[in-house]
Design an enzyme around this catalytic site. Structure first.
Site, PDB file in Angstrom:
ATOM      1  N   ASP A 197      34.106  41.817  27.721  1.00 35.02           N
ATOM      2  CA  ASP A 197      32.965  41.474  28.562  1.00 35.02           C
ATOM      3  C   ASP A 197      32.973  42.266  29.861  1.00 35.02           C
ATOM      4  O   ASP A 197      31.918  42.692  30.336  1.00 35.02           O
ATOM      5  CB  ASP A 197      32.954  39.963  28.847  1.00 35.02           C
ATOM      6  CG  ASP A 197      32.322  39.209  27.693  1.00 35.02           C
ATOM      7  OD1 ASP A 197      31.269  39.661  27.207  1.00 35.02           O
ATOM      8  OD2 ASP A 197      32.895  38.192  27.250  1.00 35.02           O
TER       9      ASP A 197
ATOM     10  N   CYS B 228      43.465  40.504  27.723  1.00 38.21           N
ATOM     11  CA  CYS B 228      43.303  39.915  26.387  1.00 38.21           C
ATOM     12  C   CYS B 228      42.091  40.474  25.658  1.00 38.21           C
ATOM     13  O   CYS B 228      41.767  40.035  24.567  1.00 38.21           O
ATOM     14  CB  CYS B 228      43.228  38.390  26.455  1.00 38.21           C
ATOM     15  SG  CYS B 228      41.816  37.805  27.385  1.00 38.21           S
TER      16      CYS B 228
ATOM     17  N   GLU C 286      36.164  38.657  33.590  1.00 32.19           N
ATOM     18  CA  GLU C 286      35.203  39.289  32.675  1.00 32.19           C
ATOM     19  C   GLU C 286      33.967  39.774  33.420  1.00 32.19           C
ATOM     20  O   GLU C 286      33.234  40.619  32.943  1.00 32.19           O
ATOM     21  CB  GLU C 286      34.755  38.272  31.615  1.00 32.19           C
ATOM     22  CG  GLU C 286      35.896  37.786  30.752  1.00 32.19           C
ATOM     23  CD  GLU C 286      35.458  36.776  29.725  1.00 32.19           C
ATOM     24  OE1 GLU C 286      35.398  37.115  28.548  1.00 32.19           O
ATOM     25  OE2 GLU C 286      35.180  35.617  30.118  1.00 32.19           O
TER      26      GLU C 286
ATOM     27  N   HIS D 167      31.653  40.670  17.632  1.00 34.25           N
ATOM     28  CA  HIS D 167      32.462  39.619  16.996  1.00 34.25           C
ATOM     29  C   HIS D 167      33.018  40.095  15.656  1.00 34.25           C
ATOM     30  O   HIS D 167      34.120  39.742  15.266  1.00 34.25           O
ATOM     31  CB  HIS D 167      31.639  38.352  16.825  1.00 34.25           C
ATOM     32  CG  HIS D 167      31.131  37.852  18.126  1.00 34.25           C
ATOM     33  ND1 HIS D 167      31.983  37.502  19.153  1.00 34.25           N
ATOM     34  CD2 HIS D 167      29.890  37.693  18.605  1.00 34.25           C
ATOM     35  CE1 HIS D 167      31.268  37.154  20.191  1.00 34.25           C
ATOM     36  NE2 HIS D 167      29.999  37.245  19.896  1.00 34.25           N
TER      37      HIS D 167
END
Ligand code: PEP
Ligand code: MG
Length: 828
Positions: free
Chosen positions: A715, A762, A691, A449
Site C-alpha cells: 500500500d 511485511c 502504509e 491479492h
C-alpha cells in the site's frame, strides 16, 4: 498433508531420493531429506539431532512418515523421536518400506491427502510393481492388497484408453493418472485390457503400477460416483496428452527450436517459478437444474425475464468496475456478454418451451445455451470457438438467478494452470492449491491479492496478461513463467522442455534454501535479522513454521471475515487465532486487525459506494467507523493473548488520533474480558502498519505511542507513487524499490530510532531477494514474507554484511528510478 522424512547415511542419497519423490508428488509435498554427518573426514552416517530437526520441519497435524536406509539410520530416527514432545511422537510413523520406491509412493499418496496409515501402506507396497515386472511373486508384506469392492454409488462412466507414451503407466505418467483420478468424487477402477490384469484402484500408485501397462496397451477405466463422467473425461484428456509426457523434440541442425517466449503473452511477474500444464479456467460450479414442469407458465416466463434484467444490471456493474481499473477496451467483453441476453436465437426456444410446453425456464434456458455453445464450438476460427465459454458464463449467471441456490466457490475442471480475470480473496477461499500448478490472470498488478496469494502458496504466477488469456481454450497446454511474467499458449515441445528444466532448477534452489531454513538469518558480520511469515490462511501457519519462520509478522485476519454471509463470532475468532498461535509453537504472532472496506467489501457490512475505494473507508478507518466489529475482534485477541505471545497491529493508520482511538478500544476490550471473568495478559504490544505516506513522515510522533512499526510496502507504494496496486497498466510504476518509497522507509527507521522501536517490513518487497540487502541496509530488522519465500530471504540475509548493505542502501537512495535501484542491487 502427511509430512515425509527421508533418513540416509549419505547426504547425496537422501537428496536424490527426495528429488525423485518431488518429481512424482509435486513440489508442494512436505518432504525433508536428511543424511550424512557434518564432519569433513567422515561424511557418511546419521545424526539424531539433524533427524529431529527434519521431523520438526516436516511436521504436520496429519503426521509424519519416516523412511530410513540402513542400520543406524533406524537408531537415529528412534532417538530423534525420543527428543520430541510426547504428543508429537504418536503421530510419527517409522516405516520399514524400501527407501527410494517407498519415498516415491508415499509422496504421491501424501499429495492426495491420504491419512498417515494409507501413506505408509503405499510405501510398503512400493516394491510390488518391480517384482511383478521381473516375473517374481511378492512376499505377503510386499504384496498390495487387492482393490476393495467399490463402495461409491451413483452414476457410472467407462472409457477405453490407448496408452501411447514410451513409459506406459509407470513413474510420472502413473502418478499423474492417480492424481487426476483422485481429484473427483468417484471411485475409479482401471484394468489393463491388453494383459487382462486388474481391476486396480486408481487412487493407488502401486496398484496402477502393478498393472504393467506398457506403450501400446489399452486400458479400461470405470468410474462410479457423483463425478463419474467428469473423472472419465479428465482421464481421457490425460491419455490424449500422453499422460503429460511430451514427445522429445526431434533435434535436427536444419530446424533449430524456436526461442522460448515467442508467441508468449506478456504481463507482470507475480510469483516466481515456471509451470507447464493444461489451461483451466476458474469457473463457477455446476448449478443443479430443476426439470419439473411449471404450472403458471406466464409467471414462469416473467420470472425468466426478471432474471435476464438482473444479470444485465450485474454485467453493467462489472463492466464499469473493469473499465475504471483496466480501461474500456478490457471491459468491452462484458458489453458483448450483455448482447447474449437479447439474442433471439437463444430466447425464442426458451419462450416456446416455457409458454407452450410448460418447461421449467431454468431447464429451457440451459438447453438453449448448451445448444448454441455447441454450435460455436464447431467453428474453425479459434476466436469464435472461445465465445462458447463466454456464452456459458452468462448462461450460468442467469441460471443462478433462476434457481434458488447460493452458488459455491468457483472450481477447476482438473489439475492445471488456473486462468481467470482476477482472483478475489473470497474466490480463493475454496481453491484447492494442490491442483493449481500455475496462475495466469487477465488483470492485476504484482501486489494484487492474486499475487499475494500465489506467493503464499508458492505457485508460479503471472498477472495483468490482458483479456487474451480468457480466450485460451480449456485444456490447451500453457507455460506460465512467474519470473518473466509471461504465459505461452500451445508451446512447442522444445519450449516445454526448456520450461521444465527451468522449473526443476528453481525447485532445486528452493529445496537447497529450505535445508538451511531452520537456522537464524545472521549477516556475515553478525547482525541478526528476524525472518517471519505473512499468514493469510490457516494452512499458512503450519507452512510458516515448517519453512523456518521465526514467528508471524503479519496475520491477515480477513480470511475469517471474507467469503461468508455473517460476521464470525468472538468465540470463532478466538479459536482461529489460537490455532495459528499453536501452529507457531510459542513464536510471536503479529495479528493485524481487520483490513477490509474499499476494494475488499464485506457483504454483511453495508457501505456506501465509493468513487475511490483505496482512499475511502478501509482498514482501521472501517474499524473505527464500526467499533463493535473491531471491539469483538480485539476481545478475541485479548483472550488469546492470555496464553500466547500475540502482538496487535492496526492497518492503514494515517493520524495519531486514529491510533489513540484504536488503543482506547483495545483497553475497553481488555476491561470487557476481565469483567466477564476471562484471563488477560499483563500487556499486549501494539504496532502500526506504515502504509500511508503520512504515517512514515510522522513516524517520530508515532514512536512515542507504539511498540513497533511494520511497513506495508504494497500500500505504501501505491499511495506514494499514485499507482493502484491492482491495475496492470501501472504495474511497472508500482515498484516498491522506487527511491521515493525507500526514502519513506528510511524516514520510518529514523523516526523509530530515538525510542528504539523495531521496524519491520511485511509488504511483498520483504520476500524479494533483490530488495532484502537494501531493506537491511536501511535499518529494517524484521522481514515478513510469504512462507515459501522465508528460506530464500534467510539465504539472502546470510550472504550480506551490514556494511555492504548500508552502502548499497545509500547508493539506492541517490538513484532516480526503481529500475536503477534493481540494477544496482542485482549487480554481482
Ligand atoms: C501491505 O499493504 O504492504 C500489506 C502487507 O498489506 P496488504 O497487502 O494486506 O494490504
Ligand atoms: Mg496493506
Amino acid at each position: 498433508m502427511v509430512g515425509i522424512v527421508l533418513v540416509s547415511h549419505s547426504h547425496r542419497l537422501a537428496q536424490g531420493a527426495a528429488e525423485l519423490a518431488r518429481e512424482m508428488g509435486g513440489p508442494d509435498i512436505h518432504l525433508e531429506p536428511v543424511g550424512g554427518l557434518d564432519l569433513p573426514d567422515h561424511p557418511i552416517g546419521t545424526d539424531a539431532v539433524l533427524v529431529q530437526q527434519a521431523i520438526e520441519r516436516a511436521w504436520s497435524q496429519d503426521g509424519v512418515l519416516v523412511l530410513m536406509d540402513l542400520g543406524s539410520a533406524l537408531l537415529s530416527a528412534e532417538m530423534a523421536i525420543e527428543m520430541l514432545p510426547t504428543e508429537r511422537r504418536e503421530r510419527i510413523l517409522l516405516c520399514e518400506a524400501p527407501f527410494v520406491e517407498g519415498a516415491v509412493a508415499a509422496a504421491v499418496a501424501a499429495r492426495l491427502d491420504r491419512p498417515l496409515g494409507e501413506v505408509a501402506d503405499e510405501a510398503r507396497g512400493a516394491l510390488a510393481a518391480k517384482i511383478a515386472h521381473l516375473g517374481g511373486t511378492p512376499r505377503a508384506e510386499e504384496a498390495i492388497a487387492p482393490a476393495p469392492e467399490p463402495t461409491a454409488q451413483g452414476p457410472s462412466a467407462t472409457a477405453e484408453l490407448a496408452v501411447e507414451n514410451p513409459l506406459g503407466l509407470h513413474a510420472r505418467p502413473a502418478a499423474r493418472f492417480v492424481q487426476t483420478a483422485s481429484s473427483f468424487d468417484a471411485d475409479v477402477r482401471v484394468t489393463n485390457l491388453t494383459t487382462g490384469r486388474g481391476p486396480a484402484s486408481a487412487r493407488s500408485l502401486n496398484q496402477v503400477a502393478t498393472l504393467g501397462v506398457l506403450q501400446g496397451h489399452r486400458i479400461g477405466v470405470r468410474a462410479v460416483g457423483p463425478q463419474a463422467a467428469e473423472a472419465v473425461d479428465a482421464l481421457r484428456e490425460l491419455a490424449e496428452q500422453r499422460f503429460g509426457d511430451e514427445p522429445e523434440p526431434p533435434v535436427t541442425a536444419a530446424t533449430p527450436p524456436p526461442p522460448v517466449g515467442e508467441g508468449a503473452i506478456a504481463g507482470t511477474a507475480a510469483s516466481p517459478g515456471v509451470a507447464v500444464g493444461p489451461a483451466r479456467h476458474f469457473r463457477p460450479p455446476e448449478i443443479p437444474i430443476p426439470s419439473d414442469p411449471v404450472v403458471d407458465r406466464e409467471r414462469a416466463w416473467s420470472r425468466f425475464e426478471d432474471a435476464l434484467g438482473e444479470v444485465r444490471t450485474e454485467l453493467e456493474r462489472t463492466r464499469a468496475s473493469v473499465a475504471s481499473r483496466a480501461g474500456d477496451q478490457s471491459a468491452a467483453i462484458f458489453e458483448a456478454h450483455a448482447l447474449f441476453l437479447q439474442d433471439e436465437d437463444l430466447l425464442a426456444p426458451v419462450r416456446t418451451a416455457v409458454l407452450e410446453q410448460g418447461t421449467n425456464p431454468a431447464r429451457a434456458w440451459w438447453d438453449s445455451v448448451r445448444a448454441a455453445a455447441a454450435g460455436w464450438r464447431e467453428l474453425d476460427d479459434p476466436y469464435l470457438r472461445a465465445r462458447a465459454a463466454d456464452l456459458e458464463a452468462v448462461g450460468r449467471q442467469v441460471l443462478s438467478h433462476l434457481v434458488d441456490v447460493t452458488p459455491g466457490p468457483p472450481v477447476l475442471s482438473g489439475p492445471g494452470v488456473l486462468l481467470a480475470p482476477d482472483l478475489t480473496p473470497s474466490d480463493t477461499a475454496g481453491l484447492d492449491p494442490a491442483s493449481v500448478l500455475g496462475i495466469g490472470t487477465a488483470y492485476g498488478g504484482p501486489t494484487s491479492h492474486t499475487a499475494v496469494l500465489a506467493r503464499s502458496l508458492g505457485i508460479p504466477a503471472a498477472v495483468g496478461l490482458g483479456a487474451t488469456v480468457l480466450q485460451i481454450e480449456e485444456g490447451v497446454t500453457v507455460v506460465v513463467d512467474g519470473d518473466a511474467g509471461t504465459l505461452a499458449p500451445e508451446p512447442t515441445p522444445a519450449e516445454i522442455s526448456q520450461a521444465r528444466t527451468r522449473g526443476k532448477r528453481f525447485r532445486a534452489l528452493e529445496a537447497q534454501a529450505r535445508l538451511e531454513a531452520a537456522r537464524p538469518a545472521v549477516t556475515r558480520d553478525g547482525t541478526r535479522i528476524e525472518v517471519v511469515a505473512n499468514v493469510g490462511r490457516p494452512d499458512d501457519a503450519v507452512a510458516a513454521a515448517q519453512a523456518g519462520a521465526e514467528g508471524v509478522g503479519l496475520l491477515r485476519t480477513e480470511f475469517l471475515f471474507l467469503g461468508r454471509t455473517t460476521m464470525p463470532s468472538e468465540e470463532e475468532q478466538e479459536q482461529a487465532y489460537r490455532a495459528v498461535a499453536e501452529a507457531l509453537g510459542g513464536r510471536p504472532v503479529i495479528v493485524r486487525t481487520l483490513d477490509v472496506g474499499g476494494d475488499k467489501p464485506l457483504p454483511y457490512v453495508p457501505m456506501a459506494q465509493e468513487a475511490n475505494p483505496f482512499l475511502g473507508v478501509r482498514g482501521l478507518r472501517l474499524g473505527l467507523a464500526r467499533p463493535e466489529i473491531l471491539l469483538t475482534q480485539l476481545r478475541a485477541l485479548v483472550r488469546t493473548a492470555a496464553d500466547h505471545p500475540i502482538f496487535v497491529m492496526f492497518p492503514m493508520v494515517t493520524t495519531l488520533q486514529e491510533l489513540r482511538s484504536a488503543k482506547e478500544l483495545l483497553r475497553q476490550a481488555g476491561d470487557g474480558v476481565r469483567a466477564s471473568g476471562g484471563a488477560t495478559p499483563e500487556r499486549i504490544p501494539v504496532g502500526v502498519m506504515v502504509e500511508v505516506p503520512a504515517a512514515a513522515l510522522q513516524a517520530g510522533s508515532f514512536a512515542d505511542e507504539v511498540d513497533f512499526f511494520s511497513i506495508g510496502t504494497n500500500d505504501l507504494t501505491q499511495y506514494a507513487l499514485a499507482a493502484e496496486r491492482g491495475n496492470e497498466h501501472v504495474a511497472e510504476l508500482a515498484d516498491g524499490l522506487h527511491p521515493a518509497v525507500l526514502k519513506l522507509i528510511a524516514m520510518t527507521v529514523e523516526g523509530a530510532a530515538p525510542q528504539e522501536r523495531m521496524v519491520g517490513v511485511c509488504g511483498e518487497l520483504a520476500g524479494d531477494p533483490v530488495a532484502v540487502p537494501i531493506l537491511v541496509g536501511l535499518g529494517v530488522t524484521e522481514l515478513s514474507a510469504s512462507p515459501p519465500a522465508v528460506p530464500r530471504v534467510k539465504r539472502a540475509v546470510r550472504e550480506l554484511t551490514l556494511e555492504e548493505a548500508r552502502a548499497l542502501a545509500r547508493e539506492a537512495l541517490s538513484r532516480t528510478s526503481a529500475a536503477e535501484v534493481r540494477a544496482l542491487s542485482a549487480r554481482p
